[in-house]
Write a protein that holds these residues in place. Structure first.
Motif, PDB file in Angstrom:
ATOM      1  N   LYS A   1       0.826  -1.209   0.000  1.00  0.00           N
ATOM      2  CA  LYS A   1       0.000   0.000   0.000  1.00  0.00           C
ATOM      3  C   LYS A   1       0.861   1.259   0.000  1.00  0.00           C
ATOM      4  O   LYS A   1       0.430   2.320   0.418  1.00  0.00           O
ATOM      5  N   ARG A   2       2.108   1.137  -0.443  1.00  0.00           N
ATOM      6  CA  ARG A   2       3.036   2.271  -0.498  1.00  0.00           C
ATOM      7  C   ARG A   2       3.428   2.523  -1.943  1.00  0.00           C
ATOM      8  O   ARG A   2       3.703   1.602  -2.702  1.00  0.00           O
ATOM      9  N   LEU A   3       3.440   3.796  -2.305  1.00  0.00           N
ATOM     10  CA  LEU A   3       3.846   4.208  -3.641  1.00  0.00           C
ATOM     11  C   LEU A   3       5.067   5.110  -3.487  1.00  0.00           C
ATOM     12  O   LEU A   3       5.054   6.049  -2.686  1.00  0.00           O
ATOM     13  N   ILE A   4       6.131   4.817  -4.221  1.00  0.00           N
ATOM     14  CA  ILE A   4       7.362   5.599  -4.137  1.00  0.00           C
ATOM     15  C   ILE A   4       7.507   6.392  -5.438  1.00  0.00           C
ATOM     16  O   ILE A   4       7.456   5.822  -6.530  1.00  0.00           O
ATOM     17  N   LEU A   5       7.654   7.712  -5.299  1.00  0.00           N
ATOM     18  CA  LEU A   5       7.736   8.615  -6.440  1.00  0.00           C
ATOM     19  C   LEU A   5       9.012   9.437  -6.377  1.00  0.00           C
ATOM     20  O   LEU A   5       9.545   9.672  -5.304  1.00  0.00           O
ATOM     21  N   SER A   6       9.462   9.926  -7.531  1.00  0.00           N
ATOM     22  CA  SER A   6      10.539  10.909  -7.599  1.00  0.00           C
ATOM     23  C   SER A   6       9.912  12.212  -8.045  1.00  0.00           C
ATOM     24  O   SER A   6       9.153  12.238  -9.025  1.00  0.00           O
ATOM     25  N   THR A   7      10.202  13.296  -7.326  1.00  0.00           N
ATOM     26  CA  THR A   7       9.650  14.602  -7.670  1.00  0.00           C
ATOM     27  C   THR A   7      10.751  15.650  -7.689  1.00  0.00           C
ATOM     28  O   THR A   7      11.833  15.437  -7.141  1.00  0.00           O
ATOM     29  N   ALA A   8      10.445  16.792  -8.287  1.00  0.00           N
ATOM     30  CA  ALA A   8      11.388  17.905  -8.316  1.00  0.00           C
ATOM     31  C   ALA A   8      11.252  18.771  -7.073  1.00  0.00           C
ATOM     32  O   ALA A   8      12.098  19.621  -6.821  1.00  0.00           O
ATOM     33  N   GLU A   9      10.183  18.571  -6.300  1.00  0.00           N
ATOM     34  CA  GLU A   9       9.938  19.362  -5.099  1.00  0.00           C
ATOM     35  C   GLU A   9       9.724  18.458  -3.894  1.00  0.00           C
ATOM     36  O   GLU A   9       9.220  17.353  -4.024  1.00  0.00           O
ATOM     37  N   CYS A  10      10.082  18.975  -2.738  1.00  0.00           N
ATOM     38  CA  CYS A  10       9.827  18.252  -1.497  1.00  0.00           C
ATOM     39  C   CYS A  10       8.352  18.419  -1.133  1.00  0.00           C
ATOM     40  O   CYS A  10       7.800  19.514  -1.237  1.00  0.00           O
ATOM     41  N   ILE A  11       7.728  17.335  -0.746  1.00  0.00           N
ATOM     42  CA  ILE A  11       6.338  17.379  -0.272  1.00  0.00           C
ATOM     43  C   ILE A  11       6.375  16.984   1.194  1.00  0.00           C
ATOM     44  O   ILE A  11       6.866  15.911   1.552  1.00  0.00           O
ATOM     45  N   ARG A  12       5.887  17.867   2.051  1.00  0.00           N
ATOM     46  CA  ARG A  12       5.973  17.642   3.493  1.00  0.00           C
ATOM     47  C   ARG A  12       5.251  16.370   3.919  1.00  0.00           C
ATOM     48  O   ARG A  12       4.208  16.027   3.370  1.00  0.00           O
ATOM     49  N   GLU A  13       5.817  15.715   4.930  1.00  0.00           N
ATOM     50  CA  GLU A  13       5.173  14.534   5.503  1.00  0.00           C
ATOM     51  C   GLU A  13       3.816  14.926   6.065  1.00  0.00           C
ATOM     52  O   GLU A  13       3.602  16.065   6.475  1.00  0.00           O
ATOM     53  N   SER A  14       2.874  13.989   6.049  1.00  0.00           N
ATOM     54  CA  SER A  14       1.485  14.155   6.502  1.00  0.00           C
ATOM     55  C   SER A  14       0.630  14.964   5.528  1.00  0.00           C
ATOM     56  O   SER A  14      -0.510  15.274   5.840  1.00  0.00           O
ATOM     57  N   THR A  15       1.172  15.288   4.349  1.00  0.00           N
ATOM     58  CA  THR A  15       0.385  16.000   3.339  1.00  0.00           C
ATOM     59  C   THR A  15      -0.523  15.004   2.627  1.00  0.00           C
ATOM     60  O   THR A  15      -0.070  13.961   2.167  1.00  0.00           O
ATOM     61  N   ALA A  16      -1.812  15.349   2.535  1.00  0.00           N
ATOM     62  CA  ALA A  16      -2.754  14.521   1.775  1.00  0.00           C
ATOM     63  C   ALA A  16      -2.518  14.770   0.291  1.00  0.00           C
ATOM     64  O   ALA A  16      -2.378  15.918  -0.137  1.00  0.00           O
ATOM     65  N   VAL A  17      -2.451  13.703  -0.494  1.00  0.00           N
ATOM     66  CA  VAL A  17      -2.202  13.827  -1.926  1.00  0.00           C
ATOM     67  C   VAL A  17      -3.182  12.974  -2.720  1.00  0.00           C
ATOM     68  O   VAL A  17      -3.718  11.986  -2.209  1.00  0.00           O
ATOM     69  N   SER A  18      -3.411  13.387  -3.955  1.00  0.00           N
ATOM     70  CA  SER A  18      -4.166  12.570  -4.897  1.00  0.00           C
ATOM     71  C   SER A  18      -3.324  12.436  -6.153  1.00  0.00           C
ATOM     72  O   SER A  18      -2.693  13.409  -6.599  1.00  0.00           O
ATOM     73  N   ILE A  19      -3.281  11.250  -6.707  1.00  0.00           N
ATOM     74  CA  ILE A  19      -2.446  10.957  -7.863  1.00  0.00           C
ATOM     75  C   ILE A  19      -3.329  10.300  -8.914  1.00  0.00           C
ATOM     76  O   ILE A  19      -3.965   9.282  -8.634  1.00  0.00           O
ATOM     77  N   GLU A  20      -3.380  10.896 -10.107  1.00  0.00           N
ATOM     78  CA  GLU A  20      -4.130  10.308 -11.210  1.00  0.00           C
ATOM     79  C   GLU A  20      -3.166   9.563 -12.113  1.00  0.00           C
ATOM     80  O   GLU A  20      -2.134  10.102 -12.508  1.00  0.00           O
ATOM     81  N   TYR A  21      -3.499   8.315 -12.425  1.00  0.00           N
ATOM     82  CA  TYR A  21      -2.695   7.520 -13.340  1.00  0.00           C
ATOM     83  C   TYR A  21      -3.647   6.730 -14.218  1.00  0.00           C
ATOM     84  O   TYR A  21      -4.426   5.914 -13.717  1.00  0.00           O
ATOM     85  N   GLU A  22      -3.617   7.025 -15.517  1.00  0.00           N
ATOM     86  CA  GLU A  22      -4.514   6.403 -16.480  1.00  0.00           C
ATOM     87  C   GLU A  22      -5.957   6.564 -15.992  1.00  0.00           C
ATOM     88  O   GLU A  22      -6.425   7.678 -15.860  1.00  0.00           O
ATOM     89  N   ASP A  23      -6.658   5.494 -15.692  1.00  0.00           N
ATOM     90  CA  ASP A  23      -8.060   5.573 -15.282  1.00  0.00           C
ATOM     91  C   ASP A  23      -8.212   5.282 -13.785  1.00  0.00           C
ATOM     92  O   ASP A  23      -9.220   4.742 -13.345  1.00  0.00           O
ATOM     93  N   THR A  24      -7.184   5.636 -13.001  1.00  0.00           N
ATOM     94  CA  THR A  24      -7.186   5.353 -11.567  1.00  0.00           C
ATOM     95  C   THR A  24      -6.821   6.606 -10.786  1.00  0.00           C
ATOM     96  O   THR A  24      -5.945   7.366 -11.187  1.00  0.00           O
ATOM     97  N   LEU A  25      -7.508   6.812  -9.675  1.00  0.00           N
ATOM     98  CA  LEU A  25      -7.192   7.909  -8.763  1.00  0.00           C
ATOM     99  C   LEU A  25      -6.742   7.291  -7.446  1.00  0.00           C
ATOM    100  O   LEU A  25      -7.466   6.495  -6.840  1.00  0.00           O
ATOM    101  N   LEU A  26      -5.527   7.632  -7.025  1.00  0.00           N
ATOM    102  CA  LEU A  26      -4.970   7.139  -5.771  1.00  0.00           C
ATOM    103  C   LEU A  26      -5.028   8.269  -4.748  1.00  0.00           C
ATOM    104  O   LEU A  26      -4.601   9.390  -5.030  1.00  0.00           O
ATOM    105  N   LEU A  27      -5.569   7.988  -3.569  1.00  0.00           N
ATOM    106  CA  LEU A  27      -5.638   8.965  -2.489  1.00  0.00           C
ATOM    107  C   LEU A  27      -4.779   8.459  -1.352  1.00  0.00           C
ATOM    108  O   LEU A  27      -4.864   7.289  -0.969  1.00  0.00           O
ATOM    109  N   GLY A  28      -3.939   9.332  -0.800  1.00  0.00           N
ATOM    110  CA  GLY A  28      -3.062   8.890   0.267  1.00  0.00           C
ATOM    111  C   GLY A  28      -2.421  10.030   1.013  1.00  0.00           C
ATOM    112  O   GLY A  28      -2.817  11.186   0.892  1.00  0.00           O
ATOM    113  N   GLU A  29      -1.383   9.672   1.773  1.00  0.00           N
ATOM    114  CA  GLU A  29      -0.683  10.624   2.627  1.00  0.00           C
ATOM    115  C   GLU A  29       0.818  10.409   2.499  1.00  0.00           C
ATOM    116  O   GLU A  29       1.291   9.269   2.474  1.00  0.00           O
TER     117      GLU A  29
END
Length: 84
Positions: free
Chosen positions: A4-32
């Motif tokens: 249940k963990r997704l590991i991403l590489s980004t150009a910016e730091c995203i603070r811990e405990s930030t709620a995020v949504s990630i769209e990939y193809e026909d799927t929306l992932l909601l997490g922290e």
């Protein structure tokens, strides 16, 4: 994605405990965000996935239909039988 963990590489730091949504193809992932660590000019972000929603295209079409400005077609009137 690992469990249940997704590991991403980004150009910016995203603070811990930030709620995020990630769209990939026909799927929306909601997490922290649970971890963000710097690696050179990129950041490794680990997201704990809380929900995974699929069928986004169908949901978006339904939403557009429900929220459309055009009035619904009137229902035809049908005579009701009389009771004695």
């Amino acid at each position: 994605m690992q469990g249940k963990r997704l590991i991403l590489s980004t150009a910016e730091c995203i603070r811990e405990s930030t709620a995020v949504s990630i769209e990939y193809e026909d799927t929306l992932l909601l997490g922290e965000v649970v971890l963000c660590s710097g690696v050179g000019q990129t950041w490794k972000v680990e997201v704990r996935i809380e929900q995974m929603l699929t069928g986004l295209q169908s949901l978006m079409a339904l939403r557009a239909q429900l929220l459309s400005d055009s009035p619904a077609a009137p229902l035809p009137l049908m005579p009701v039988g009389m009771r004695n």
